[in-house]
Motif scaffolding. Structure first.
Motif, PDB file in Angstrom:
ATOM      1  N   TYR A  13       5.734   1.357   7.700  1.00 47.75           N
ATOM      2  CA  TYR A  13       6.348   2.599   8.757  1.00 47.75           C
ATOM      3  C   TYR A  13       7.971   2.317   8.694  1.00 47.75           C
ATOM      4  CZ  TYR A  13       2.158   3.773  11.196  1.00 47.75           C
ATOM      5  OH  TYR A  13       1.053   4.186  11.335  1.00 47.75           O
ATOM      6  N   LYS A  14       8.744   1.516   8.471  1.00 49.23           N
ATOM      7  CA  LYS A  14      10.051   1.470   8.479  1.00 49.23           C
ATOM      8  C   LYS A  14      10.465   2.073   7.216  1.00 49.23           C
ATOM      9  CE  LYS A  14      11.231  -2.842  10.796  1.00 49.23           C
ATOM     10  NZ  LYS A  14      12.022  -4.398  10.452  1.00 49.23           N
ATOM     11  N   ASN A  15       9.951   2.146   6.124  1.00 46.13           N
ATOM     12  CA  ASN A  15      10.061   2.818   4.874  1.00 46.13           C
ATOM     13  C   ASN A  15      10.142   4.403   5.342  1.00 46.13           C
ATOM     14  OD1 ASN A  15      10.715   3.237   1.959  1.00 46.13           O
ATOM     15  ND2 ASN A  15       8.357   3.887   1.944  1.00 46.13           N
ATOM     16  N   CYS A  16       8.879   4.741   5.950  1.00 46.99           N
ATOM     17  CA  CYS A  16       8.730   6.129   6.352  1.00 46.99           C
ATOM     18  C   CYS A  16       9.920   6.663   7.154  1.00 46.99           C
ATOM     19  CB  CYS A  16       7.291   6.175   6.865  1.00 46.99           C
ATOM     20  SG  CYS A  16       6.893   7.987   7.265  1.00 46.99           S
ATOM     21  N   ILE A  63       3.129  -7.659   8.824  1.00 50.34           N
ATOM     22  CA  ILE A  63       4.167  -7.370   7.953  1.00 50.34           C
ATOM     23  C   ILE A  63       4.132  -6.293   7.058  1.00 50.34           C
ATOM     24  CG2 ILE A  63       5.404  -8.742   6.183  1.00 50.34           C
ATOM     25  CD1 ILE A  63       6.159 -10.051   8.798  1.00 50.34           C
ATOM     26  N   GLU A  64       2.884  -6.225   6.438  1.00 51.33           N
ATOM     27  CA  GLU A  64       2.713  -5.166   5.384  1.00 51.33           C
ATOM     28  C   GLU A  64       2.916  -3.803   6.163  1.00 51.33           C
ATOM     29  OE1 GLU A  64       0.113  -3.900   1.621  1.00 51.33           O
ATOM     30  OE2 GLU A  64      -0.137  -5.718   2.676  1.00 51.33           O
ATOM     31  N   ILE A  84      -3.468   5.155   3.447  1.00 44.87           N
ATOM     32  CA  ILE A  84      -2.975   4.180   2.305  1.00 44.87           C
ATOM     33  C   ILE A  84      -3.042   2.904   3.147  1.00 44.87           C
ATOM     34  CG2 ILE A  84      -1.014   3.423   1.249  1.00 44.87           C
ATOM     35  CD1 ILE A  84      -0.042   6.370   0.933  1.00 44.87           C
ATOM     36  N   LEU A  85      -2.669   2.576   4.107  1.00 47.90           N
ATOM     37  CA  LEU A  85      -2.939   1.286   4.631  1.00 47.90           C
ATOM     38  C   LEU A  85      -4.402   0.914   4.983  1.00 47.90           C
ATOM     39  CD1 LEU A  85      -0.053   1.815   7.492  1.00 47.90           C
ATOM     40  CD2 LEU A  85       0.119   0.194   5.388  1.00 47.90           C
ATOM     41  N   ARG A  86      -5.139   1.907   5.371  1.00 49.94           N
ATOM     42  CA  ARG A  86      -6.589   1.608   5.397  1.00 49.94           C
ATOM     43  C   ARG A  86      -7.267   1.348   3.954  1.00 49.94           C
ATOM     44  NH1 ARG A  86      -6.872   5.987   8.766  1.00 49.94           N
ATOM     45  NH2 ARG A  86      -7.454   7.470   7.155  1.00 49.94           N
ATOM     46  N   ASP A  87      -6.714   2.027   2.962  1.00 49.93           N
ATOM     47  CA  ASP A  87      -7.363   1.367   1.717  1.00 49.93           C
ATOM     48  C   ASP A  87      -7.019   0.040   1.056  1.00 49.93           C
ATOM     49  OD1 ASP A  87      -8.399   3.985   1.527  1.00 49.93           O
ATOM     50  OD2 ASP A  87      -6.704   5.063   0.296  1.00 49.93           O
ATOM     51  N   LYS A  88      -5.722  -0.390   1.827  1.00 45.73           N
ATOM     52  CA  LYS A  88      -5.357  -1.892   1.466  1.00 45.73           C
ATOM     53  C   LYS A  88      -6.286  -2.744   2.149  1.00 45.73           C
ATOM     54  CE  LYS A  88      -0.551  -0.738   0.128  1.00 45.73           C
ATOM     55  NZ  LYS A  88       0.760  -1.063   0.392  1.00 45.73           N
ATOM     56  N   ARG A  89      -7.561  -2.058   3.009  1.00 42.50           N
ATOM     57  CA  ARG A  89      -8.011  -3.207   3.692  1.00 42.50           C
ATOM     58  C   ARG A  89      -7.358  -3.688   5.062  1.00 42.50           C
ATOM     59  NH1 ARG A  89     -12.861  -1.108   2.552  1.00 42.50           N
ATOM     60  NH2 ARG A  89     -13.817  -3.090   3.370  1.00 42.50           N
ATOM     61  N   LEU A  90      -6.544  -3.026   5.553  1.00 44.19           N
ATOM     62  CA  LEU A  90      -5.709  -3.477   6.604  1.00 44.19           C
ATOM     63  C   LEU A  90      -6.513  -3.163   7.843  1.00 44.19           C
ATOM     64  CD1 LEU A  90      -2.098  -2.720   5.668  1.00 44.19           C
ATOM     65  CD2 LEU A  90      -3.365  -5.124   5.182  1.00 44.19           C
ATOM     66  N   GLY A 103     -15.752   0.773  10.543  1.00 50.85           N
ATOM     67  CA  GLY A 103     -14.615   1.623  11.092  1.00 50.85           C
ATOM     68  C   GLY A 103     -13.468   2.220   9.959  1.00 50.85           C
ATOM     69  N   LYS A 104     -13.646   1.735   8.814  1.00 49.66           N
ATOM     70  CA  LYS A 104     -12.792   2.180   7.896  1.00 49.66           C
ATOM     71  C   LYS A 104     -13.386   3.299   7.009  1.00 49.66           C
ATOM     72  CE  LYS A 104     -10.537  -2.197   7.511  1.00 49.66           C
ATOM     73  NZ  LYS A 104     -10.358  -3.330   6.703  1.00 49.66           N
TER      74      LYS A 104
END
Length: 557
Positions: A417-420, A411-412, A438-444, A176-177
């Motif tokens: 999103y809060k930073n954005c 948490i991550e 970016i979040l997908r690349d972190k394997r989330l 899926g990623k």
């Protein structure tokens, strides 16, 4: 007297004899089909066995010389492994092989890139890491006894381990990623051609008024010029994922006035397929059949062709109106939950260039090709929906640690999103594909699904395109507890006839679709995670309740 008695006994026994003969005949057919499947695989296997073995054994294929030659000469990995949809009749094997090849190609290209950029000292370490941690470089769909042959591990003992359950491997989250590009099949995705995606400048279609469903005959002025009847969906179920969309679809398709397309439920054409991203519900052979007609998968022509079987179904059921004119009352549907939140490459599409928020979304494209389309969308508490999707998409691979892994991912993602939100508008961040990448690349595992929880943002966009009379929002809680009333309201919304009590009972008694297993339900979300998500989504839920003018969308239960 005796003869009459004998005749009555024969008559009484004949049904039993008929049942026994029928059972024996069915067993014979099952045995024949099983042997055919095994023989089909056996005939098909040797060609791929030879080619894949020669290409992928680590001792040969991943040698330094081969890797450098591949990188330098840009030789196609599958030049000797052309995909032929007629090569095998076993559709499950066909799809498994196809998906593995795409995944394998992506992983090999990644490996080559890293090896090319690595120093001589680092090459061995990079190669070892890749071969150890990348599933498609370790396994193939030919491993284990999945297709009736115990000796089908054609990639040999050079692999670091064997697949003990291919279906789990097939459904692993990395599928899926990764963008499983269809480069092996379609040359259209080698470069990005804006004109192929220019739906908003397409001439509006003129539909035949004799059909309730939006249908037209192919002429010189239509996208497909074959003189045949073609149809687009009368209504769309666009989300939200893990909110009951599959279950609703499975019940609606039982209605006698609804013709379902040949693909199971969702084409994902707007969100995935037209960009070369494989939609796993799509049958490879059917994709090829459309492609071989010379139809560009990026264009609306392809989307229309997906409903050709539904068009035939609609055409087969004419009726006479009060003026004795033929009229066709059946309708068809498309039900991809990803249509709501996956706005793939929107920033590159015509009319959206050089802006931080999209001018046109999937909603605009649907409206342009089917102006009178009806939209059904199911909503669920975004917190529980997200955890449900996490357990579903990961296949329970984390076991008892699922709640802890989910907590860390939450948490991550919330932090990102809060930073954005500190720098850009909510809408800009929700549609920010770079952030999701970016979040997908972190394997989330929940990067994409988390984004679907911003209901108010998507609902505002939907209402700006479609009138309220064209949209039916459904709360999952209502659907589950008041299913009969909900289905009746759907029938009324779609302007289709109500069904009789017996037919309704059969629809209500259908097995629930895509419900979490008992084992997964035994891994509840941590209370701390629930509190964090509830707090994060609260302002968006409040906004949603205001948009809908309904406090139930606060999701306080």
């Amino acid at each position: 007297m005796w003869q009459c008695t004998a005749e009555r006994k024969t008559i009484r026994k004949s049904p039993r004899i008929f049942i026994v003969i029928s059972v024996i005949f069915c067993i014979f057919l099952m045995y024949t089909n099983m042997n055919n499947s095994i023989s089909t695989y056996t005939e098909f296997q040797p060609t791929y066995k030879r080619k894949v073995t020669n290409m992928t054994q680590k001792s040969d294929f991943f040698s330094k010389d081969n890797v450098l030659n591949y990188s330098t000469d840009n030789v196609s990995l599958f030049s000797n492994l052309d995909y032929d949809p007629k090569a095998v009749n076993n559709s499950r094997l066909e799809n498994d092989i196809f998906e593995w090849l795409l995944d394998f190609k992506t992983d090999v290209n990644d490996t080559i890139t890293e090896l090319t950029n690595a120093s001589e000292i680092e090459k061995k370490s990079v190669l070892t890491t890749k071969l150890t941690n990348t599933p498609s470089l370790k396994h193939s769909p030919f491993t284990e006894n999945q297709y009736g042959n115990k000796d089908t591990d054609i990639r040999g003992q050079t692999y670091l381990s064997r697949v003990t359950n291919w279906m789990k491997f097939k459904n692993r989250p990395s599928f899926g990623k990764q963008n499983l590009q269809l480069l092996s099949l379609f040359p259209f995705f080698n470069t990005f051609n804006k004109s192929a995606y220019d739906i908003m400048n397409m001439e509006p279609l003129t539909f035949d008024p004799a059909y309730k469903n939006p249908c037209f005959k192919g002429t010189d002025s239509t996208p497909i010029k074959d003189g045949q009847l073609h149809c687009l969906p009368y209504f769309y179920i666009i989300g939200v994922k893990k909110s009951g969309t599959s279950d609703l679809y499975s019940r609606l398709r039982r209605h006698p006035e609804i013709c379902t397309p040949s693909f199971p439920k969702e084409s994902q054409w707007f969100s995935r397929f037209r960009f070369g991203i494989k939609a796993f519900s799509m049958n490879v052979r059917k994709i090829h059949a459309i492609f071989q007609r010379g139809i560009d998968p990026r264009k609306v022509d392809f989307f229309i062709s997906l409903f050709d079987s539904a068009a035939s179904c609609i055409q087969r059921s004419p009726s006479r109106d009060v003026h004795d004119s033929l009229h066709y009352n059946k309708i068809t549907v498309e039900a991809s939950p990803s249509t709501l939140h996956m706005q793939t490459k929107w920033e590159m599409l015509p009319g959206n260039e050089n802006i931080s928020e999209p001018r046109y979304t999937n909603f605009n494209y649907i409206k342009h090709i089917t102006p009178n389309a009806k939209i059904i969308i199911l909503f669920r508490n975004p917190t529980s929906r997200l955890y449900s999707d996490f357990l579903h998409s990961t296949g329970g691979k984390y076991g008892n640690s699922s709640a802890t892994v989910f907590h860390k991912d939450v948490i991550e993602i919330i932090k990102a999103y809060k930073n954005c939100f500190n720098h850009f508008s909510h809408r800009s961040c929700v549609y920010n594909n770079t952030l999701k990448s970016i979040l997908r690349d972190k394997r989330l595992d929940i990067a994409e699904s988390f984004n679907a929880g911003f209901y108010a943002v998507f609902m505002k966009d939907l209402l700006s395109v479609f009138g309220t009379s064209q949209i039916l929002p459904i709360l999952m809680s209502d659907y589950v507890t008041k299913m009969k009333q909900t289905l009746e309201s759907v029938f009324d919304f779609l302007d289709i006839s109500s069904v009789g009590s017996l037919a309704m009972r059969r629809i209500l008694n259908l097995k629930t679709k895509n419900v979490s297993t008992k084992k997964r339900r035994s891994w509840p979300m941590l209370e701390s995670t629930k509190t964090i998500l509830d707090d994060f989504f609260r302002p968006f839920n409040e906004d949603m309740a205001e948009v809908m003018k309904d406090k139930r969308y606060l999701f306080l239960d």
